[in-house]
Design a protein around this motif. Structure first.
Motif, mmCIF file in Angstrom:
data_model
loop_
_atom_site.group_PDB
_atom_site.id
_atom_site.type_symbol
_atom_site.label_atom_id
_atom_site.label_comp_id
_atom_site.label_asym_id
_atom_site.label_seq_id
_atom_site.Cartn_x
_atom_site.Cartn_y
_atom_site.Cartn_z
ATOM 1 N N CYS A 33 0.837 -1.201 0.000
ATOM 2 C CA CYS A 33 0.000 0.000 0.000
ATOM 3 C C CYS A 33 0.873 1.252 0.000
ATOM 4 O O CYS A 33 1.884 1.320 0.698
ATOM 5 C CB CYS A 33 -0.927 0.001 1.213
ATOM 6 S SG CYS A 33 -2.124 -1.352 1.191
ATOM 7 N N LYS A 118 -9.384 -1.823 0.467
ATOM 8 C CA LYS A 118 -8.430 -0.816 0.024
ATOM 9 C C LYS A 118 -9.048 0.112 -1.013
ATOM 10 O O LYS A 118 -9.727 -0.336 -1.943
ATOM 11 C CB LYS A 118 -7.183 -1.480 -0.570
ATOM 12 C CG LYS A 118 -6.471 -2.450 0.369
ATOM 13 C CD LYS A 118 -5.945 -1.766 1.622
ATOM 14 C CE LYS A 118 -5.136 -2.731 2.475
ATOM 15 N NZ LYS A 118 -4.707 -2.138 3.749
ATOM 16 N N CYS A 119 -8.779 1.396 -0.852
ATOM 17 C CA CYS A 119 -9.264 2.418 -1.777
ATOM 18 C C CYS A 119 -8.209 2.704 -2.850
ATOM 19 O O CYS A 119 -7.047 2.293 -2.721
ATOM 20 C CB CYS A 119 -9.594 3.689 -0.997
ATOM 21 S SG CYS A 119 -10.970 3.492 0.162
ATOM 22 N N HIS A 125 -6.303 -1.512 -4.576
ATOM 23 C CA HIS A 125 -7.751 -1.762 -4.520
ATOM 24 C C HIS A 125 -8.200 -2.869 -5.466
ATOM 25 O O HIS A 125 -9.262 -3.464 -5.270
ATOM 26 C CB HIS A 125 -8.523 -0.477 -4.808
ATOM 27 C CG HIS A 125 -8.282 0.106 -6.168
ATOM 28 N ND1 HIS A 125 -7.085 0.641 -6.546
ATOM 29 C CD2 HIS A 125 -9.111 0.215 -7.251
ATOM 30 C CE1 HIS A 125 -7.159 1.075 -7.790
ATOM 31 N NE2 HIS A 125 -8.370 0.821 -8.244
ATOM 32 N N MET A 128 -8.540 -6.787 -3.894
ATOM 33 C CA MET A 128 -9.505 -7.161 -2.874
ATOM 34 C C MET A 128 -10.280 -8.431 -3.241
ATOM 35 O O MET A 128 -10.629 -8.662 -4.396
ATOM 36 C CB MET A 128 -10.498 -6.025 -2.624
ATOM 37 C CG MET A 128 -9.871 -4.754 -2.037
ATOM 38 S SD MET A 128 -9.141 -4.996 -0.387
ATOM 39 C CE MET A 128 -7.424 -5.369 -0.797
ATOM 40 N N PHE A 144 -12.144 1.462 5.754
ATOM 41 C CA PHE A 144 -11.671 2.136 4.557
ATOM 42 C C PHE A 144 -10.684 3.220 4.968
ATOM 43 O O PHE A 144 -11.032 4.096 5.772
ATOM 44 C CB PHE A 144 -12.831 2.796 3.797
ATOM 45 C CG PHE A 144 -13.849 1.838 3.245
ATOM 46 C CD1 PHE A 144 -13.728 1.332 1.951
ATOM 47 C CD2 PHE A 144 -14.950 1.463 4.010
ATOM 48 C CE1 PHE A 144 -14.682 0.462 1.436
ATOM 49 C CE2 PHE A 144 -15.911 0.603 3.495
ATOM 50 C CZ PHE A 144 -15.770 0.099 2.212
ATOM 51 N N ASP A 151 -11.149 8.252 -3.276
ATOM 52 C CA ASP A 151 -11.270 7.200 -2.268
ATOM 53 C C ASP A 151 -12.646 7.224 -1.612
ATOM 54 O O ASP A 151 -13.265 6.176 -1.390
ATOM 55 C CB ASP A 151 -10.206 7.375 -1.184
ATOM 56 C CG ASP A 151 -8.816 6.962 -1.626
ATOM 57 O OD1 ASP A 151 -8.664 6.458 -2.745
ATOM 58 O OD2 ASP A 151 -7.874 7.154 -0.834
ATOM 59 N N GLN A 158 -18.927 1.104 -2.379
ATOM 60 C CA GLN A 158 -18.823 -0.250 -1.825
ATOM 61 C C GLN A 158 -19.805 -0.484 -0.682
ATOM 62 O O GLN A 158 -20.406 -1.559 -0.587
ATOM 63 C CB GLN A 158 -17.388 -0.537 -1.348
ATOM 64 C CG GLN A 158 -16.313 -0.355 -2.405
ATOM 65 C CD GLN A 158 -16.647 -0.997 -3.735
ATOM 66 O OE1 GLN A 158 -17.028 -2.168 -3.796
ATOM 67 N NE2 GLN A 158 -16.496 -0.223 -4.802
#
Length: 208
Positions: A33, A118-119, A125, A128, A144, A151, A158
């Motif tokens: 990340c 994950k954004c 992202h 996922m 989040f 984001d 979501q």
């Protein structure tokens, strides 16, 4: 098991913020990340410890709440699940923090699951595993980490797509020391989202 560190502190984020907690940080992570704040634990260079050694160290703290984190603890999945089962037998309350990219189906039911989604700013992202959402419930949380408007819109999409506000606890947490924090609060209020805004308290008070 490869262990980065074991220590006692307060829980700094999520639904258990402020509670005294033993942290078991496992080494190794399968993601990278962009804003990761524990890069030192992302390799498998931690100390080798047996499960029995881990249990003995935890006993010394005299606290019955444990957070298993990383890195990504499920990189060492077989050993991690065995550790959780033994901790539960010893009457510990367990929360596991997982990055959302590895199957969580076999995590023991009594475990509190903190599942990241994950954004885009994480650049992870697309990694996922959304089927994990069916394995979480009211006691768990979906988190989040939000760094910008893209984001935020992604996270909002979501939670509505998977009805997360009704299914579990939803945490919107700004990237640490990011200038989007106030904007994030305003957007949550404007859109009337039933989510919890959270900060990393352990960083604010500068305690591990």
């Amino acid at each position: 098991m490869r262990i980065s560190e074991i220590f006692l502190s307060i829980q700094g984020e999520g639904i258990e913020t402020g509670l005294p907690t033993i942290f078991i940080r496992l080494s190794g992570c399968n993601l990278k990340c962009s804003w990761c704040d524990t890069k030192y634990s992302n390799s498998l260079k931690g100390k080798e410890m047996s499960i029995n050694q881990i249990l003995k160290k935890c006993e010394k703290f005299k606290i019955k709440r444990i957070c298993i984190t990383g890195g990504e603890p499920l990189v060492q999945k077989k050993e991690c699940l065995e550790l959780i089962r033994l901790l539960i037998k010893r009457k510990y309350e367990i929360i596991i923090e997982t990055n959302g990219s590895i199957d969580i189906e076999n995590i023991p039911k009594k475990t509190i699951i903190s599942l990241d989604i994950k954004c885009p700013s994480s650049r992870m992202h697309d990694k996922m595993l959304y089927k994990n959402i069916k394995f979480i419930g009211k006691k768990d949380q979906v988190k989040f980490i939000i760094g910008n408007n893209e984001d935020y819109e992604f996270a909002k999409k979501q939670i509505r797509k998977y009805n997360l506000e009704k299914k579990t606890n939803v945490i919107f947490q700004p990237v640490y020391q990011n200038n989007f924090t106030k904007s994030l609060i305003r957007k949550i209020l404007k859109d009337k989202l039933d989510v919890k805004f959270g900060l990393q308290v352990h960083k604010i008070v500068n305690i591990k």
